[in-house]
Design an enzyme around this catalytic site. Structure first.
Site, PDB file in Angstrom:
ATOM      1  N   TYR A  83       0.890  -1.149   0.000  1.00  0.00           N
ATOM      2  CA  TYR A  83       0.000   0.000   0.000  1.00  0.00           C
ATOM      3  C   TYR A  83       0.933   1.204   0.000  1.00  0.00           C
ATOM      4  CZ  TYR A  83      -4.470  -2.310   1.053  1.00  0.00           C
ATOM      5  OH  TYR A  83      -5.622  -3.069   1.004  1.00  0.00           O
ATOM      6  N   ASP A 126      -6.110  -0.812  -6.377  1.00  0.00           N
ATOM      7  CA  ASP A 126      -7.589  -0.750  -6.377  1.00  0.00           C
ATOM      8  C   ASP A 126      -8.124  -0.245  -5.041  1.00  0.00           C
ATOM      9  OD1 ASP A 126      -8.022  -4.382  -5.839  1.00  0.00           O
ATOM     10  OD2 ASP A 126      -7.103  -2.812  -4.631  1.00  0.00           O
ATOM     11  N   HIS A 149      -9.884  -7.125  -5.316  1.00  0.00           N
ATOM     12  CA  HIS A 149      -9.592  -7.088  -3.873  1.00  0.00           C
ATOM     13  C   HIS A 149     -10.511  -8.020  -3.091  1.00  0.00           C
ATOM     14  CE1 HIS A 149      -7.140  -4.192  -1.319  1.00  0.00           C
ATOM     15  NE2 HIS A 149      -7.826  -4.785  -0.384  1.00  0.00           N
TER      16      HIS A 149
HETATM   17  C1  LIG Z   1      -9.826 -11.558   2.543  1.00  0.00           C
HETATM   18  C2  LIG Z   1      -8.941 -10.355   2.598  1.00  0.00           C
HETATM   19  C3  LIG Z   1      -8.442  -9.831   1.408  1.00  0.00           C
HETATM   20  C4  LIG Z   1      -7.605  -8.714   1.426  1.00  0.00           C
HETATM   21  C5  LIG Z   1      -7.287  -8.107   2.677  1.00  0.00           C
HETATM   22  C6  LIG Z   1      -7.766  -8.622   3.882  1.00  0.00           C
HETATM   23  C7  LIG Z   1      -8.607  -9.746   3.834  1.00  0.00           C
HETATM   24  C8  LIG Z   1      -9.125 -10.293   5.122  1.00  0.00           C
HETATM   25  N1  LIG Z   1      -6.531  -6.930   2.663  1.00  0.00           N
HETATM   26  S1  LIG Z   1      -7.302  -5.590   3.250  1.00  0.00           S
HETATM   27  O1  LIG Z   1      -7.529  -5.769   4.660  1.00  0.00           O
HETATM   28  O2  LIG Z   1      -6.547  -4.408   2.959  1.00  0.00           O
HETATM   29  O3  LIG Z   1      -8.560  -5.546   2.471  1.00  0.00           O
HETATM   30  C9  LIG Z   1      -5.659  -6.769   1.631  1.00  0.00           C
HETATM   31  C10 LIG Z   1      -4.473  -5.971   1.746  1.00  0.00           C
HETATM   32  O4  LIG Z   1      -4.043  -5.602   2.840  1.00  0.00           O
HETATM   33  N2  LIG Z   1      -3.807  -5.664   0.582  1.00  0.00           N
HETATM   34  C11 LIG Z   1      -4.217  -6.128  -0.659  1.00  0.00           C
HETATM   35  O5  LIG Z   1      -3.599  -5.824  -1.677  1.00  0.00           O
HETATM   36  N3  LIG Z   1      -5.305  -6.959  -0.772  1.00  0.00           N
HETATM   37  C12 LIG Z   1      -5.993  -7.308   0.341  1.00  0.00           C
HETATM   38  N4  LIG Z   1      -7.008  -8.219   0.256  1.00  0.00           N
HETATM   39  C13 LIG Z   1      -7.405  -8.770  -1.069  1.00  0.00           C
HETATM   40  C14 LIG Z   1      -6.604 -10.048  -1.386  1.00  0.00           C
HETATM   41  O6  LIG Z   1      -5.250  -9.752  -1.677  1.00  0.00           O
HETATM   42  C15 LIG Z   1      -7.186 -10.766  -2.602  1.00  0.00           C
HETATM   43  O7  LIG Z   1      -7.334  -9.837  -3.653  1.00  0.00           O
HETATM   44  C16 LIG Z   1      -8.522 -11.439  -2.277  1.00  0.00           C
HETATM   45  O8  LIG Z   1      -8.497 -11.973  -0.973  1.00  0.00           O
HETATM   46  C17 LIG Z   1      -8.781 -12.570  -3.262  1.00  0.00           C
HETATM   47  O9  LIG Z   1     -10.064 -13.067  -3.044  1.00  0.00           O
HETATM   48  P1  LIG Z   1     -10.363 -14.388  -2.176  1.00  0.00           P
HETATM   49  O10 LIG Z   1     -10.253 -13.976  -0.749  1.00  0.00           O
HETATM   50  O11 LIG Z   1     -11.764 -14.734  -2.588  1.00  0.00           O
HETATM   51  O12 LIG Z   1      -9.368 -15.452  -2.563  1.00  0.00           O
END
Ligand SMILES: Cc1cc2c(cc1C)[n+](S(=O)(=O)[O-])c1c(=O)[nH]c(=O)nc-1n2C[C@H](O)[C@H](O)[C@H](O)COP(=O)(O)O
Length: 500
Positions: free
Chosen positions: A243, A271, A362
């Site tokens: 990030y 995104d 995401h």
């Molecule tokens: C489930 C989950 C996903 C997050 C995630 C945290 C969780 C609990 N977090 S978030 O807190 O900011 O949203 C990140 C993150 O730190 N950075 C990021 O690039 N993607 C984040 N993602 C998105 C992740 O990298 C994938 O794009 C997404 O999880 C793929 O979908 P599935 O969970 O269905 O496999």
């Protein structure tokens, strides 16, 4: 702190307890006391959560959300007050929490690991045994969670055109990702706050990835520190998800440190100029004064998106294409953009000189009604093939991958590999490392079988002719009758009503 602690003597719980107000606030973290009075107004999670633990031991609440080196990095040394004699700290009288009692009973009765036969089984178990706030944070999608559901259901709109009478005695699932040989074409994608689900956090995923020779993408918002996760690695490849910080010096330091530690890829998340509105996560935080989403106080932090929003206020919404040359100048690592959602931006990424993209929304946690990664992939590859550009960069997708057939469909359409998020979080939260190990092995077993049935013995044989994608663009959104929807649409089951 004159007079209150000589070098040899430890602070007592009573001394700490006297500093329990906005005017003078001390907390205990991992057996040491810290004066957070001046820091409190800048706390990304707001002052309330700190005041809740003023004069007390805050370790249990603090540990899942903050990497261990947070205080070292961000609290001035003069505020580090020294060790506390924990035998003098009064145990918090824990009022009986009926939810927690019920949860412990569900844990006692949970299925044994061998009864998990696919990745959805881990989700079903995790939903029952995880703490409410952890489940809400991991499972949350944005708004009506339409994209969250579309991510998986999109794969159900793609049908196979299997070959027959091909020699499929020996199946080779291996491939390379950014030049690294992996045993199966998926990687563990970046998901924040691993300690919400498992006290050890992301290092559990590191160990699982090592065992199955797959790559782990380390999240910026990990609960474990970056170095802890790198130290937990055992001669295995890891990538960094970034990030971008408004303070580019901090970003440069993080990127160059990751390269120096041996990271083999930089995935810039594009995104999330602002984290999505995840109402399940917000709702579950209602009962926790620390991130009271119906914030009526004078806090200066918008905490209406739950924990992640609070700790992600550093993310730079001004990030743009003009920053790419700077990134290319500060590291030799391959640079990929994570969260690309249409072919025009894939072409711009190639022209900008990056090494790859992750077609992703995401995990449905950002823009609701964004298309699934697999649908965007089906849009992108024919356009790149027309330009003879399909091998110019590596293209990954993530979102909703739950079966090996999903992985195979993605590779048939031209992806180099897929990222998987929630399933490994659920497996880790419910069963720890054995759960992650089993989840990865199940995918390997499914993949071997499905490759045989589709008539291919190695992943380089997978091609668009093996799939029928005509139904892919039809977006009949499902009525939210599923478990996620029920939770989202029934505001009357919030914690207050439940307690009455
Ligand atoms: C489930 C989950 C996903 C997050 C995630 C945290 C969780 C609990 N977090 S978030 O807190 O900011 O949203 C990140 C993150 O730190 N950075 C990021 O690039 N993607 C984040 N993602 C998105 C992740 O990298 C994938 O794009 C997404 O999880 C793929 O979908 P599935 O969970 O269905 O496999």
């Amino acid at each position: 702190v004159p007079g209150e602690q000589t070098q040899s003597k430890k602070l007592t719980g009573e001394q700490v307890a006297q500093h329990n107000s906005r005017e003078s606030c001390w907390v205990i973290i991992h057996g040491c006391a810290y004066d957070v009075t001046e820091f409190m107004p800048e706390h990304p999670g707001g002052p309330k959560i700190i005041l809740k633990y003023a004069g007390k031991d805050a370790t249990e609440e603090y540990a899942p959300i903050h990497p261990p080196d947070t205080l070292e990095k961000y609290l001035d040394k003069s505020k580090h007050l020294g060790e506390v004699d924990m035998s003098t700290v009064e145990e918090e009288k824990k009022e009986v929490d009926p939810d927690e009692e019920e949860r412990q009973m569900r844990i006692a009765r949970m299925p044994i690991l061998e009864q998990c036969y696919n990745l959805m089984d881990f989700e079903a178990v995790a939903r029952r045994v995880m703490k409410k706030t952890a489940w809400a944070y991991y499972s949350s999608g944005a708004d009506d969670e339409i994209t969250l559901r579309e991510n998986h259901s999109a794969f159900h709109k793609i049908w196979f055109r299997p070959r027959i009478l091909e020699n499929v005695e020996h199946i080779d699932l291996s491939t390379t990702m950014l030049g690294t040989k992996v045993d199966i074409p998926f990687y563990v994608t970046a998901t924040a706050l691993g300690k919400l689900g498992n006290p050890e956090g992301e290092v559990v995923l590191t160990r699982g990835a090592k065992k199955h020779n797959v790559i782990q993408m380390i999240p910026t918002l990990a609960s474990c520190s970056f170095d802890e996760i790198m130290d937990a690695a055992d001669d295995q490849v890891q990538w960094l998800q970034l990030y971008v910080n408004k303070n580019r010096d901090i970003t440069k330091r993080i990127v160059q440190h990751a390269e120096a530690r041996g990271c083999k890829g930089l995935f810039i998340t594009v995104d999330a100029p602002q984290l999505g509105r995840r109402e399940k996560d917000m709702r579950s935080k209602f009962s926790d004064v620390g991130s009271n989403v119906q914030n009526t106080g004078g806090d200066n932090v918008d905490r209406s998106q739950g924990a992640a929003r609070a700790i992600s206020s550093f993310i730079d919404p001004s990030l743009s294409w003009k920053d790419i040359p700077w990134f290319l100048s500060i590291t030799k690592m391959p640079i990929l953009l994570k969260g690309v959602q249409r072919v025009e931006d894939v072409i711009r990424a190639i022209e900008a000189g990056v090494h790859g993209v992750v077609l992703s929304n995401h995990g449905g946690r950002q823009l609701d009604f964004a298309r699934s990664g697999i649908e965007v992939l089906a849009e992108v590859m024919p356009v790149l093939r027309e330009r003879n550009w399909e091998n110019r960069i590596e293209i990954y997708i993530d979102g909703g991958v739950r079966r090996a057939t999903d992985i195979i469909k993605a590779l048939c359409l031209g992806a180099k590999g897929v990222g998987i998020g929630r399933p490994f979080l659920y497996a880790m939260s419910a069963y720890g490392l054995p759960g992650v190990d089993r989840a990865m092995q199940l995918l390997k077993d499914e993949m071997e079988m499905n490759m045989r049935l589709i008539g291919c013995s190695s992943v380089d044989q997978l091609n668009p002719g093996l799939v029928d994608t005509r139904a892919l663009a039809s977006h009949a959104t499902t009525v939210p009758g599923d478990s996620l929807g029920l939770g989202v649409y029934d505001p009357l089951v919030g914690p207050r009503e439940k307690a009455e």
